[in-house]
Design an enzyme around this catalytic site. Structure first.
Site, short mmCIF file in Angstrom:
data_model
loop_
_atom_site.label_atom_id
_atom_site.label_comp_id
_atom_site.label_asym_id
_atom_site.label_seq_id
_atom_site.Cartn_x
_atom_site.Cartn_y
_atom_site.Cartn_z
N LEU A 92 -66.48 93.82 -57.16
CA LEU A 92 -67.71 94.40 -57.56
C LEU A 92 -67.39 95.64 -58.49
O LEU A 92 -67.72 96.75 -58.02
CB LEU A 92 -68.68 94.84 -56.18
CG LEU A 92 -70.03 94.95 -56.56
CD1 LEU A 92 -70.72 93.83 -56.84
CD2 LEU A 92 -70.68 95.89 -55.55
N ARG A 136 -67.50 96.92 -62.69
CA ARG A 136 -68.59 97.08 -63.98
C ARG A 136 -69.00 95.52 -63.87
O ARG A 136 -70.33 95.40 -64.17
CB ARG A 136 -67.85 97.43 -65.09
CG ARG A 136 -67.29 98.80 -65.33
CD ARG A 136 -66.70 99.12 -66.39
NE ARG A 136 -66.15 100.25 -66.64
CZ ARG A 136 -64.81 100.33 -66.49
NH1 ARG A 136 -63.84 99.43 -66.12
NH2 ARG A 136 -64.30 101.68 -66.60
N ILE A 137 -68.34 94.77 -64.00
CA ILE A 137 -68.63 93.30 -64.55
C ILE A 137 -69.49 92.69 -63.24
O ILE A 137 -70.56 92.19 -63.18
CB ILE A 137 -67.48 92.39 -65.10
CG1 ILE A 137 -67.16 92.89 -66.48
CG2 ILE A 137 -68.09 90.59 -65.09
CD1 ILE A 137 -65.88 92.50 -66.96
N ARG A 140 -61.67 95.13 -53.23
CA ARG A 140 -60.49 95.99 -52.47
C ARG A 140 -60.82 96.96 -51.59
O ARG A 140 -60.31 97.06 -50.36
CB ARG A 140 -59.60 96.65 -53.70
CG ARG A 140 -58.44 95.88 -53.94
CD ARG A 140 -57.85 96.81 -55.43
NE ARG A 140 -59.04 96.76 -56.29
CZ ARG A 140 -58.72 97.37 -57.52
NH1 ARG A 140 -57.46 98.00 -57.76
NH2 ARG A 140 -59.71 97.86 -58.47
N ILE A 174 -65.37 83.89 -64.15
CA ILE A 174 -65.20 84.53 -65.63
C ILE A 174 -64.28 85.71 -65.47
O ILE A 174 -64.12 86.31 -66.50
CB ILE A 174 -66.80 85.00 -65.91
CG1 ILE A 174 -67.37 85.86 -64.73
CG2 ILE A 174 -67.65 84.19 -66.01
CD1 ILE A 174 -66.57 87.42 -64.59
N ARG A 188 -59.87 85.67 -64.26
CA ARG A 188 -58.89 85.36 -64.71
C ARG A 188 -58.65 84.05 -64.06
O ARG A 188 -58.72 84.04 -62.47
CB ARG A 188 -57.64 86.24 -64.63
CG ARG A 188 -57.63 87.42 -65.60
CD ARG A 188 -57.37 86.93 -67.21
NE ARG A 188 -57.17 87.97 -68.05
CZ ARG A 188 -58.08 88.29 -68.68
NH1 ARG A 188 -59.46 87.77 -68.65
NH2 ARG A 188 -58.09 89.35 -69.64
N ASP A 193 -64.79 79.59 -67.15
CA ASP A 193 -64.54 79.96 -68.13
C ASP A 193 -63.22 80.53 -68.44
O ASP A 193 -62.62 80.61 -69.85
CB ASP A 193 -65.43 81.70 -68.62
CG ASP A 193 -65.42 81.78 -70.12
OD1 ASP A 193 -65.35 80.95 -71.14
OD2 ASP A 193 -65.07 83.13 -70.22
N GLU A 213 -54.14 78.91 -70.03
CA GLU A 213 -54.99 78.65 -71.08
C GLU A 213 -54.19 78.60 -72.23
O GLU A 213 -53.16 79.26 -72.76
CB GLU A 213 -56.12 79.81 -71.43
CG GLU A 213 -57.12 79.82 -70.07
CD GLU A 213 -57.79 81.13 -70.23
OE1 GLU A 213 -57.74 81.99 -71.31
OE2 GLU A 213 -58.47 81.63 -69.40
N HIS A 247 -62.88 80.32 -72.56
CA HIS A 247 -62.88 81.62 -72.37
C HIS A 247 -63.76 82.11 -73.41
O HIS A 247 -63.13 82.95 -74.31
CB HIS A 247 -61.31 82.00 -72.62
CG HIS A 247 -61.14 83.36 -72.09
ND1 HIS A 247 -59.88 83.69 -71.61
CD2 HIS A 247 -62.00 84.60 -71.90
CE1 HIS A 247 -59.79 84.87 -71.05
NE2 HIS A 247 -60.91 85.66 -71.25
C1 8YV Z 1 -60.41 88.27 -74.08
C2 8YV Z 1 -61.28 89.03 -71.86
O1 8YV Z 1 -59.20 89.14 -73.54
O2 8YV Z 1 -61.73 91.33 -72.10
C3 8YV Z 1 -61.11 90.48 -71.68
O3 8YV Z 1 -60.47 90.80 -70.49
O4 8YV Z 1 -60.92 88.11 -71.29
C4 8YV Z 1 -61.87 88.77 -73.19
O5 8YV Z 1 -62.65 89.59 -73.87
C5 8YV Z 1 -60.53 88.67 -75.60
O6 8YV Z 1 -60.99 87.45 -76.21
C6 8YV Z 1 -59.50 89.25 -75.98
O7 8YV Z 1 -58.49 88.46 -75.59
#
Ligand code: 8YV
Length: 328
Positions: free
Chosen positions: A161, A163-164, A184, A239, A241, A265, A270, A288
């Site tokens: 929880l 910013r995003i 955490r 969204i 990693r 995403d 990747e 992504h």
């Molecule tokens: C990509 C993202 O990093 O900001 C991040 O952490 O995952 C994305 O915004 C952006 O494409 C640059 O690699």
């Protein structure tokens, strides 16, 4: 315009890995930046000739700077990261060498949160699958599309929880969702219910949304047990990693119907996506693109350059995650 004087003979800005073309062009033309060669022999030659001149690196979350590259750049003062996630840069090594690290927070929060909500609606209502159904001419032949799951008013667990994660929760709150979270640390004054472990959170909710930073501290936080706890009526949205989720366990659960669906995403390796997922209609797969709008990428580019300008002018960073010059 960035009025930094180009003095490549004294100090060099180094681009590490591919960047947004307009950013790479600005770095080249206005900062006299060099590009670290990809090829190992060329790279070794570049480092022998020019490593000592490099004072700032500009990179992205896709590439980053590892401890070996930091060690090879004796005068490196800052790693300036295009993107909020910096898990590909070794921040412990940076701290140990007094190398600053910056990222691009805040400017991408809205677009990434929009992406999470979009994935959640898409996978639960099966919009992408329904679109494929229409395009394949199946509607006249087969009649109505099967019923799907209601997204509004569902119960959602947010992992991370920050910013995003907070922006996702705020949006889902407007959809009438009941929100709980794992983090955490418990977030002071949060209106949402804190749950002490990912498994307990997953057991309680219809949808688990992964919004935690990547890196060693969150590796496979969503493991096979969490996926089992989410269960055959549960959905996973990621969204953040790919590293935060045990991807083989996720694929196995999806293939065998032990999870209702997933909206992804991000992936562990990747741009490679497990081929088993291509066969499934209960997954939505994005390449992504969370921050990938014209507006947000322009703001990320501007903030990257503000960090670079600030570093070159003052030795400090605008949005540091590691302060330059402070050895920890
Ligand atoms: C990509 C993202 O990093 O900001 C991040 O952490 O995952 C994305 O915004 C952006 O494409 C640059 O690699």
């Amino acid at each position: 315009m960035h009025a930094h004087p180009v003095t490549p003979s004294e100090s060099t800005v180094l681009q590490v890995g591919p960047l947004k073309p307009s950013l790479a062009e600005t770095l080249r033309t206005e900062y006299g930046a060099a590009v670290l060669p990809e090829d190992a022999t060329d790279r070794a030659r570049f480092l022998t000739d020019g490593a000592a001149r490099v004072t700032a690196v500009v990179t992205s979350g896709r590439t980053g700077v590892d401890a070996d590259l930091m060690a090879a750049l004796p005068n490196l003062g800052a790693v300036i990261n295009f993107g909020v996630g910096y898990d590909t840069t070794d921040v412990d090594a940076a701290s140990a060498h007094g190398i600053g690290v910056s990222n691009t927070p805040d400017v991408l929060t809205d677009c990434v949160a929009d992406t999470a909500v979009g994935l959640m609606i898409d996978v639960m209502r099966r919009f992408s699958a329904a679109d494929r159904f229409v395009r394949a001419g199946r509607w006249p032949a087969e009649g109505n599309f099967p019923l799907t799951r209601q997204m509004s008013n569902s119960s959602v667990g947010v992992i991370g929880l920050g910013r995003i994660g907070g922006a996702i929760a705020k949006r889902l709150n407007a959809f009438g969702c009941t929100i709980s979270y794992h983090n955490r640390r418990e977030v002071a004054d949060s209106p949402y219910r804190y749950v002490g472990s990912p498994v307990d959170l997953a057991r309680d909710v219809d949808v688990l949304v992964v919004a935690a930073a990547g890196g060693s501290g969150t590796r496979q936080l969503v493991d096979a047990d969490v996926i089992e706890a989410l269960g055959p009526r549960g959905y996973l949205i990621n969204i953040a990693r790919g590293s935060v989720v045990d991807e083989p366990a996720l694929v196995d659960a999806l293939v065998h119907g032990r999870l209702a669906g997933a909206g992804l995403d991000v992936f562990a390796d990747e741009p490679y996506v497990p081929a088993a997922l291509f066969e499934l209609d209960n997954v939505v797969l994005l390449p992504h693109v969370g921050s990938g709008t014209v507006e947000t990428r322009a703001e990320m580019e501007a903030l990257t350059l503000r960090n670079l300008d600030e570093f070159l002018a003052t030795g400090r960073l605008v949005t540091p995650v590691v302060e330059p010059g402070v050895r920890v």
